[in-house]
Design a protein around this motif. Structure first.
Motif, PDB file in Angstrom:
ATOM      1  N   MET A 171       5.501  10.301  -0.660  1.00  0.00           N
ATOM      2  CA  MET A 171       5.107   8.829  -0.613  1.00  0.00           C
ATOM      3  C   MET A 171       6.096   7.826  -0.121  1.00  0.00           C
ATOM      4  SD  MET A 171       2.756   8.773  -3.929  1.00  0.00           S
ATOM      5  CE  MET A 171       3.866   9.753  -5.057  1.00  0.00           C
ATOM      6  N   SER A 172       5.426   7.060   0.762  1.00  0.00           N
ATOM      7  CA  SER A 172       6.376   5.787   1.137  1.00  0.00           C
ATOM      8  C   SER A 172       5.630   4.479   1.142  1.00  0.00           C
ATOM      9  CB  SER A 172       6.516   5.781   2.798  1.00  0.00           C
ATOM     10  OG  SER A 172       5.492   5.977   3.427  1.00  0.00           O
ATOM     11  N   ILE A 173       6.117   3.350   1.112  1.00  0.00           N
ATOM     12  CA  ILE A 173       5.366   2.067   0.904  1.00  0.00           C
ATOM     13  C   ILE A 173       5.118   1.029   2.065  1.00  0.00           C
ATOM     14  CG2 ILE A 173       7.257   0.943   0.180  1.00  0.00           C
ATOM     15  CD1 ILE A 173       5.706  -0.548  -1.637  1.00  0.00           C
ATOM     16  N   SER A 174       4.077   0.745   2.546  1.00  0.00           N
ATOM     17  CA  SER A 174       3.813  -0.189   3.573  1.00  0.00           C
ATOM     18  C   SER A 174       3.739  -1.640   3.013  1.00  0.00           C
ATOM     19  CB  SER A 174       2.699   0.300   4.437  1.00  0.00           C
ATOM     20  OG  SER A 174       2.774   1.395   5.141  1.00  0.00           O
ATOM     21  N   ILE A 175       4.556  -2.473   3.835  1.00  0.00           N
ATOM     22  CA  ILE A 175       4.050  -4.042   3.431  1.00  0.00           C
ATOM     23  C   ILE A 175       3.659  -4.612   4.530  1.00  0.00           C
ATOM     24  CG2 ILE A 175       5.383  -6.074   1.999  1.00  0.00           C
ATOM     25  CD1 ILE A 175       7.332  -4.102   1.112  1.00  0.00           C
ATOM     26  N   ALA A 176       2.484  -5.227   4.520  1.00  0.00           N
ATOM     27  CA  ALA A 176       2.170  -6.179   5.609  1.00  0.00           C
ATOM     28  C   ALA A 176       2.073  -7.557   5.174  1.00  0.00           C
ATOM     29  CB  ALA A 176       0.544  -5.987   5.844  1.00  0.00           C
ATOM     30  N   VAL A 177       2.797  -8.370   5.774  1.00  0.00           N
ATOM     31  CA  VAL A 177       3.377  -9.723   5.518  1.00  0.00           C
ATOM     32  C   VAL A 177       2.452 -10.861   6.369  1.00  0.00           C
ATOM     33  CG1 VAL A 177       4.889 -11.360   4.916  1.00  0.00           C
ATOM     34  CG2 VAL A 177       5.578  -9.037   4.419  1.00  0.00           C
ATOM     35  N   VAL A 178       1.825 -11.810   5.530  1.00  0.00           N
ATOM     36  CA  VAL A 178       1.241 -12.803   6.490  1.00  0.00           C
ATOM     37  C   VAL A 178       1.672 -14.008   5.881  1.00  0.00           C
ATOM     38  CG1 VAL A 178      -1.069 -13.915   6.862  1.00  0.00           C
ATOM     39  CG2 VAL A 178      -1.079 -11.198   6.512  1.00  0.00           C
ATOM     40  N   ASN A 179       2.063 -14.888   7.118  1.00  0.00           N
ATOM     41  CA  ASN A 179       2.502 -16.269   6.513  1.00  0.00           C
ATOM     42  C   ASN A 179       1.856 -17.487   7.190  1.00  0.00           C
ATOM     43  OD1 ASN A 179       4.084 -16.469   8.827  1.00  0.00           O
ATOM     44  ND2 ASN A 179       5.796 -15.422   7.953  1.00  0.00           N
ATOM     45  N   ASN A 180       2.166 -18.527   7.026  1.00  0.00           N
ATOM     46  CA  ASN A 180       1.586 -19.763   7.856  1.00  0.00           C
ATOM     47  C   ASN A 180       2.824 -20.348   8.689  1.00  0.00           C
ATOM     48  OD1 ASN A 180       3.242 -20.741   5.619  1.00  0.00           O
ATOM     49  ND2 ASN A 180       1.816 -22.551   5.436  1.00  0.00           N
ATOM     50  N   LYS A 181       3.567 -19.489   8.893  1.00  0.00           N
ATOM     51  CA  LYS A 181       4.675 -20.011  10.173  1.00  0.00           C
ATOM     52  C   LYS A 181       4.257 -20.410  11.380  1.00  0.00           C
ATOM     53  CE  LYS A 181       9.489 -19.177  11.419  1.00  0.00           C
ATOM     54  NZ  LYS A 181      10.611 -17.959  11.441  1.00  0.00           N
ATOM     55  N   ASN A 182       3.280 -19.591  11.880  1.00  0.00           N
ATOM     56  CA  ASN A 182       2.763 -19.865  13.126  1.00  0.00           C
ATOM     57  C   ASN A 182       1.328 -19.901  13.185  1.00  0.00           C
ATOM     58  OD1 ASN A 182       5.371 -19.648  14.434  1.00  0.00           O
ATOM     59  ND2 ASN A 182       5.400 -17.390  14.369  1.00  0.00           N
ATOM     60  N   ARG A 183       0.550 -19.819  12.191  1.00  0.00           N
ATOM     61  CA  ARG A 183      -1.179 -19.855  12.157  1.00  0.00           C
ATOM     62  C   ARG A 183      -1.358 -20.204  10.963  1.00  0.00           C
ATOM     63  NH1 ARG A 183      -4.096 -15.274  13.934  1.00  0.00           N
ATOM     64  NH2 ARG A 183      -2.334 -14.686  15.349  1.00  0.00           N
ATOM     65  N   CYS A 184      -2.553 -20.813  10.865  1.00  0.00           N
ATOM     66  CA  CYS A 184      -3.402 -21.149   9.538  1.00  0.00           C
ATOM     67  C   CYS A 184      -4.588 -20.424   9.408  1.00  0.00           C
ATOM     68  CB  CYS A 184      -3.676 -22.677   9.720  1.00  0.00           C
ATOM     69  SG  CYS A 184      -2.044 -23.590   9.693  1.00  0.00           S
ATOM     70  N   PHE A 185      -4.847 -20.439   8.248  1.00  0.00           N
ATOM     71  CA  PHE A 185      -6.237 -19.582   8.165  1.00  0.00           C
ATOM     72  C   PHE A 185      -7.507 -20.500   7.366  1.00  0.00           C
ATOM     73  CE2 PHE A 185      -2.492 -16.621   8.196  1.00  0.00           C
ATOM     74  CZ  PHE A 185      -3.061 -15.588   8.885  1.00  0.00           C
ATOM     75  N   ALA A 186      -8.563 -20.167   7.848  1.00  0.00           N
ATOM     76  CA  ALA A 186      -9.664 -21.002   7.205  1.00  0.00           C
ATOM     77  C   ALA A 186     -10.053 -20.364   5.854  1.00  0.00           C
ATOM     78  CB  ALA A 186     -10.768 -20.746   8.336  1.00  0.00           C
ATOM     79  N   ASP A 245       0.768  -1.166  -0.034  1.00  0.00           N
ATOM     80  CA  ASP A 245      -0.089   0.019   0.113  1.00  0.00           C
ATOM     81  C   ASP A 245       0.837   1.234  -0.054  1.00  0.00           C
ATOM     82  OD1 ASP A 245      -2.071   1.671   0.139  1.00  0.00           O
ATOM     83  OD2 ASP A 245      -2.384   1.535   2.369  1.00  0.00           O
ATOM     84  N   ILE A 246       0.939   2.204  -1.200  1.00  0.00           N
ATOM     85  CA  ILE A 246       1.321   3.246  -1.033  1.00  0.00           C
ATOM     86  C   ILE A 246       0.887   4.254  -0.022  1.00  0.00           C
ATOM     87  CG2 ILE A 246       2.234   5.321  -2.492  1.00  0.00           C
ATOM     88  CD1 ILE A 246       1.739   3.599  -4.971  1.00  0.00           C
TER      89      ILE A 246
END
Length: 598
Positions: free
Chosen positions: A552-567, A450-451
């Motif tokens: 302007m700057s950039i935001s990077i939100a990272v989600v992974n399955n290292k510690n949790r799972c998603f339904a 997201d910018i």
């Protein structure tokens, strides 16, 4: 041995006796073939197929009905066949549809045709809603007005109509327009080897459109292989029957659970919209098998093949499963058209005429490479067949027309689901890709980009410049993914200044850091020198008040399955939005890899 006139009379009398015995004693039985949904594998009903006395010449329905017609007993036979089918079907207590074949000739005798209804259902309190009359035009219908008078009476009583062999030219289309059936059956000849013949696919695709637009349902007959079933499911045909699903049986059997499971699975794959591209689609996927000959085949036989199969424009020459040449139709007849050509070549081996250096391509070669190679051919061979091999043996052919059609289809399909500004996959594909990755067992990271302060820039510098920045960011992310060998990863454009990337790894720190570093350097070029030096711009906030906004700057939100799972994809997106909010609070380019405290 020639039979005398008296002998023929005796045979006819015997035949008539057999016919009377079968009719009077009702020596008729029925087998039932299951008709199932090609959406979920559920049973729609059964087609009743009559059988004459077992182990006799009249056990097969064709012989039985021919005998009845010759003896003027077709109407009586029809009544017994339908009566027997209904008795057997109702005794099973099935709350399903029963498809019974009806000869239109029965209805042309209007009085008898109307009375047939009462005769058939006298024992069942006129409960007709489960019955489907399957009408075929094998005998020809010359008086549709009279025919429709009878049919309309059946419809008023709750009976539905199915038209058989809808693909059989004008006659079938004429019957459709007159009867407006609830079901339409596709002839098994059209179903046979449909996975190998593109024209058949085109015809059935058109029938699917006709059925959907006319509130009818298509039933494909004669499905005998998994490949045929796959194509029919993918084309959207509603129902199917055939030996691959279930053979006819004297009992009303359900299909095997494996078939139902497979149909559900195939539809799941079908609904998984895939954006193909010409760099990953293989030539083997659009190739088809056609008649081939050996190199010692004589010209006369090749000539007969071209006459018999007018649709083919060339014939591959194959020896011991290896392609050794190609003979194109126009070149073959060019040779025959020379002086004495017919006499010289008709009885000589085709190897003296064939092109012994045709374009031969491996099954797994991507379409973009095939196109480049094919276009390098000289003008005389430019439109010759492309021979396709698999595991170094002959597999089939593809044409330049096939290449053009497939690449056009790919580009149109890609555009349909792509963001118009960047050309990247849009929301539908993004959601699907996330749904797929969370179901897998692979390590993965989903990166939301997201910018920051993009709206204020748009307000000051205009939408054209804003679009240039969005395009820049899309290209930048792709370059960085390639740099760290994430070429197999996925990048999508949600819209505006929001992007999503998916990579099969938890190790993405360097990727994020490189994207941030390159973005911060690149973004300066989109500001005036004055704004660059100031480090901010003046613009209206959401309340209409002028204030300072940082570059302007950039935001990077990272989600992974290292510690949790998603339904679900929505659950993952909700979690990512919380991480993104934490990123944006910092007012400088940054990334955060979850976990966060709920």
């Amino acid at each position: 041995m020639e039979v005398s006139g008296m002998g023929q009379d005796i045979l006819k009398a015997l035949d008539n006796t057999h016919c009377d015995d079968i009719i009077n004693n009702e020596c008729i039985d029925n087998v039932f073939q299951c008709i199932i949904s090609l959406k979920d594998g559920s049973v729609l009903g059964y087609e009743a197929l009559c059988r004459g006395p077992k182990e006799t010449a009249y056990e097969k329905p064709q012989s039985l009905f021919e005998m009845a017609k010759e003896n003027g007993k077709i109407f009586e036979l029809e009544k017994i066949c339908k009566k027997k089918a209904i008795e057997k079907f109702k005794s099973k207590g099935e709350q399903l549809k029963l498809f019974v074949n009806i000869d239109p000739g029965c209805f042309l005798k209007e009085e008898e045709g109307i009375n047939l209804l009462d005769d058939l259902f006298m024992s069942w309190a006129k409960d007709f809603c489960y019955v489907i009359f399957e009408v075929t035009e094998k005998t020809g219908i010359h008086d549709y007005k009279r025919f429709n008078n009878v049919i309309s009476k059946y419809k008023k009583s709750g009976i539905s109509i199915s038209v058989d062999d809808v693909s059989n030219g004008y006659a079938g289309i004429n019957m459709l327009s007159n009867l407006e059936p609830l079901y339409m059956k596709i002839n098994m000849e059209l179903v046979r080897d449909i996975h190998k013949e593109p024209f058949k696919k085109t015809v059935i695709k058109s029938l699917v459109v006709i059925a959907n637009n006319s509130n009818s349902k298509l039933i494909a007959e004669g499905i005998e292989t998994k490949d045929e079933l796959d194509v029919l499911i993918d084309l959207g045909v509603h129902y199917g029957q055939g030996y691959y699903i279930q053979k006819p049986s004297y009992e009303l059997l359900y299909t095997h659970s494996n078939i139902k499971h497979y149909i559900l699975e195939r539809n799941s794959i079908k609904s998984d919209i895939r954006i193909q591209n010409i760099t990953t689609t293989k030539i083997g996927e659009i190739s088809r098998s056609i008649t081939n000959v050996s190199s010692n085949t004589v010209g006369r036989e090749v000539n007969m093949l071209f006459d018999k199969e007018s649709g083919i424009q060339g014939i591959p020459v194959v020896d011991k499963d290896k392609p050794v040449g190609l003979i194109m139709k126009h070149k073959f007849y060019r040779y025959l058209g020379r002086q004495y050509g017919y006499s010289i070549y008709m009885d000589r081996a085709i190897e003296i005429l064939m092109d012994n250096t045709p374009l031969i391509i491996d099954f797994d070669t991507p379409l973009d490479q095939v196109t480049k190679i094919a276009m390098l051919r000289d003008d005389d061979t430019l439109y010759d067949y492309i021979i396709v091999t698999k595991n170094n043996t002959y597999y089939g052919i593809a044409t330049i027309k096939d290449l053009l059609e497939k690449t056009t289809e790919i580009e149109l399909n890609r555009a349909k689901y792509a963001n118009p500004l960047t050309g990247l996959p849009g929301n539908i594909i993004i959601e699907q890709k996330i749904s797929n990755i969370i179901k897998s067992t692979e390590d993965y990271s989903v990166l939301y980009f997201d910018i920051d302060n993009f709206k204020s820039y748009n307000d000051v510098y205009g939408f054209d410049n804003g679009d240039r920045i969005i395009e820049m960011l899309g290209n930048l992310i792709q370059q960085c993914m390639s740099l760290y060998e994430f070429e197999k990863g996925f990048l999508g454009h949600i819209g505006g200044d929001d992007f999503v990337a998916i990579v099969e790894s938890h190790t993405i720190n360097k990727l994020c850091e490189t994207i941030i570093d390159r973005f911060d350097k690149s973004i300066l070029h989109y500001y005036s020198e004055i704004d660059q030096k100031k480090g901010y711009i003046m613009a209206e906030n959401r309340h209409g008040t002028i204030e300072q906004f940082p570059l302007m700057s950039i935001s990077i939100a990272v989600v992974n399955n290292k510690n949790r799972c998603f339904a679900s994809a929505s659950q993952l997106a909700e979690y990512a939005s919380k991480i993104k909010k934490k990123c944006k609070i910092r007012w400088t380019s940054n990334y955060i890899i979850g976990d966060i405290t709920e």
